[in-house]
Design an enzyme around this catalytic site. Structure first.
Site, PDB file in Angstrom:
ATOM      1  N   SER A 171      -6.397  -4.539   2.342  1.00  0.00           N
ATOM      2  CA  SER A 171      -7.508  -4.640   1.309  1.00  0.00           C
ATOM      3  C   SER A 171      -6.836  -6.567   0.722  1.00  0.00           C
ATOM      4  O   SER A 171      -5.752  -7.000   0.943  1.00  0.00           O
ATOM      5  CB  SER A 171      -8.168  -3.987   0.074  1.00  0.00           C
ATOM      6  OG  SER A 171      -7.413  -4.332  -0.478  1.00  0.00           O
ATOM      7  N   GLY A 181      -3.229  -8.760  -2.247  1.00  0.00           N
ATOM      8  CA  GLY A 181      -3.514  -8.023  -1.103  1.00  0.00           C
ATOM      9  C   GLY A 181      -2.635  -6.044  -0.199  1.00  0.00           C
ATOM     10  O   GLY A 181      -1.159  -6.041  -1.461  1.00  0.00           O
ATOM     11  N   LYS A 182      -2.562  -5.388   0.555  1.00  0.00           N
ATOM     12  CA  LYS A 182      -2.457  -4.787   0.850  1.00  0.00           C
ATOM     13  C   LYS A 182      -2.686  -3.934   1.744  1.00  0.00           C
ATOM     14  O   LYS A 182      -3.539  -4.058   2.412  1.00  0.00           O
ATOM     15  CB  LYS A 182      -1.813  -3.537  -0.565  1.00  0.00           C
ATOM     16  CG  LYS A 182      -1.447  -2.672  -0.564  1.00  0.00           C
ATOM     17  CD  LYS A 182       0.123  -3.048  -0.989  1.00  0.00           C
ATOM     18  CE  LYS A 182       1.458  -2.629  -0.766  1.00  0.00           C
ATOM     19  NZ  LYS A 182       2.298  -2.816  -1.630  1.00  0.00           N
ATOM     20  N   GLY A 183      -1.502  -3.727   2.958  1.00  0.00           N
ATOM     21  CA  GLY A 183      -2.088  -2.216   3.522  1.00  0.00           C
ATOM     22  C   GLY A 183      -1.726  -1.384   4.483  1.00  0.00           C
ATOM     23  O   GLY A 183      -0.390  -0.957   3.822  1.00  0.00           O
ATOM     24  N   ASP A 201       6.557  -2.214   3.251  1.00  0.00           N
ATOM     25  CA  ASP A 201       6.665  -1.487   1.874  1.00  0.00           C
ATOM     26  C   ASP A 201       7.004  -0.077   2.419  1.00  0.00           C
ATOM     27  O   ASP A 201       8.137  -0.165   2.959  1.00  0.00           O
ATOM     28  CB  ASP A 201       5.093  -1.429   1.355  1.00  0.00           C
ATOM     29  CG  ASP A 201       4.641  -0.941   0.385  1.00  0.00           C
ATOM     30  OD1 ASP A 201       3.983   0.240   0.140  1.00  0.00           O
ATOM     31  OD2 ASP A 201       5.008  -1.315  -1.108  1.00  0.00           O
TER      32      ASP A 201
END
Length: 417
Positions: free
Chosen positions: A60, A105-107, A146
């Site tokens: 995202s 952002g993040k995934g 993460d």
């Protein structure tokens, strides 16, 4: 933990709470509550036995008004579209709170890495990196580690990207091993910012750190490093937990010894110096400081009524539901939010990116000194907003500061087309 709470809705509620104290155009506000784009992909990967398994993966990109998108990649069975949207939004405001020039952002990939061999994880990671290739780059989107990912996975992504692009671009990702362009001080950065935030919070509130009792929920990287550094401040870490349960000693545990024992056996409950209790018991202990360092929504409204800590410093992303936040505010429990407390990771990731681009690397002491400056300045900005605007809690204050900075960048850029 309240599994029914949608983390993306929690993020939006937090933004609305802060925006109520600002003059924001409704259309612009709506833009600040939704991602700009979300990649959802299915990775077909060959397993060691020759079979093919399908993995759902996401990235995202929430808001790039202040700079390239920035955010981690997690491997966990609970990863889904709503979670990565929420986490990418929190990253926007986290970067703005500490005033570093990134968006959010993040995934993640929906899997339990314990179920796969190292060779399988490498193929899964490289397959994901191939899908991410059109989106990422040191000027576009810079992933990082993460939950359940680290240097190894970041090195694989870097290598895949550089091989496919036929280039050398260490700044495409952060959290790498030092020999691959990683920064000194990165491994301890998140736990260090939790410690700095707790230290500044106790000073601000007029509380003494010496002999203060601490409970840490979650004993991965952030929780274990925070526990060690809080112990070094003179606090007594009396309880820690992981997915196996919790261990408690009212006279204080040895934070480093617990970490060593967990490394040996995989579980903190195997530590022989305390009483085994449940995670919920830990969260409701009568301590001076509670550090939730596990996953989001660990404390819901019901559990919040049982929390006995005077101060909560959030090492995890979104560990309190909005209703829990309201309960703790009513009960005068001081909560210092994730977007400040765990921002050490993204801050030192920023330092790593700067070093990668300059091809000039800093000492660990310089990294720690620069991190100290960033977190203390951000803490001061948060408490100033809290006092001057007479806000209800420190989370609202953090979001007011962050949204004002994102709005300023948005307005300066204008709207096109």
């Amino acid at each position: 933990m309240s599994d029914a709470i949608n983390p993306f809705e929690s993020l939006q509620e937090q933004v609305d709470d802060a925006a109520a104290h600002l003059d924001v155009d409704p259309g612009v506000l709506a833009r600040l509550k939704h991602p700009e784009r979300v990649l959802e992909t299915n990775l077909g990967v060959e397993m060691d036995d020759g079979s093919v398994e399908l993995f759902r993966a996401y990235r995202s990109q929430f808001n790039g008004a202040r700079g390239p998108y920035k955010g981690g990649i997690r491997y966990h069975p609970q990863v889904d579209r709503e979670e990565v949207k929420a986490l990418s939004g929190w990253m926007v405001y986290k970067c703005a709170v500490v005033d570093i020039p990134y968006g959010g952002g993040k995934g993640g990939i929906a899997l339990d890495p314990a179920d796969y061999s190292a060779a399988e994880l490498e193929r899964i990671t490289r397959a994901f990196a191939t899908e991410l290739r059109p989106l990422i780059g040191e000027n576009r989107d810079i992933p990082a580690p993460d939950v359940n990912t680290g240097r190894r996975e970041m090195n694989w992504i870097k290598d895949t990207y550089e091989t496919l692009e036929n280039t050398t671009e260490p700044g495409v990702i952060t959290g790498k091993a030092p020999d691959s362009g990683g920064s000194a001080g990165r491994v301890e950065a998140t736990g260090r910012s939790v410690m700095i935030t707790a230290r500044e919070a106790f000073d601000y509130l007029g509380n003494d750190v010496a002999g203060a009792t601490v409970a840490v929920q979650g004993y991965g990287n952030a929780g274990s490093v925070a526990a060690k550094l809080l112990e070094d401040l003179g606090m007594d870490v009396v309880a820690v937990s992981d997915s196996s349960g919790a261990v408690y000693d009212p006279n204080g545990l040895d934070a480093r010894a617990v970490k060593d024992r967990k490394a040996e056996t995989g579980d903190v409950v195997d530590y022989e110096g305390g009483e085994v209790i449940t995670n919920e018991d830990l969260l409701t202990l009568d301590v001076d400081l509670l550090v939730p360092a596990a996953l989001e929504n660990a404390i819901d409204e019901v559990l919040a009524r049982e929390v006995e800590a005077d101060v909560v410093v959030e090492a995890a992303n979104g560990p309190l539901t909005p209703d829990a936040d309201d309960v703790l505010t009513e009960r005068d429990v001081s909560v210092f939010p994730d977007v400040l407390a765990n921002a050490g990771g993204v801050t030192v990731s920023y330092f790593e990116w700067v070093q990668n681009r300059q091809r000039f690397y800093w000492s660990e002491q310089r990294v720690n000194d620069e991190l100290e400056t960033v977190i203390v300045n951000a803490f001061d900005a948060l408490t100033t907003a809290y006092e001057e605007r007479d806000l209800s809690n420190f989370r609202v204050a953090a979001y007011v500061v962050a949204i004002e900075r994102v709005l300023s960048a948005t307005e300066q850029a204008g709207f096109w087309p």
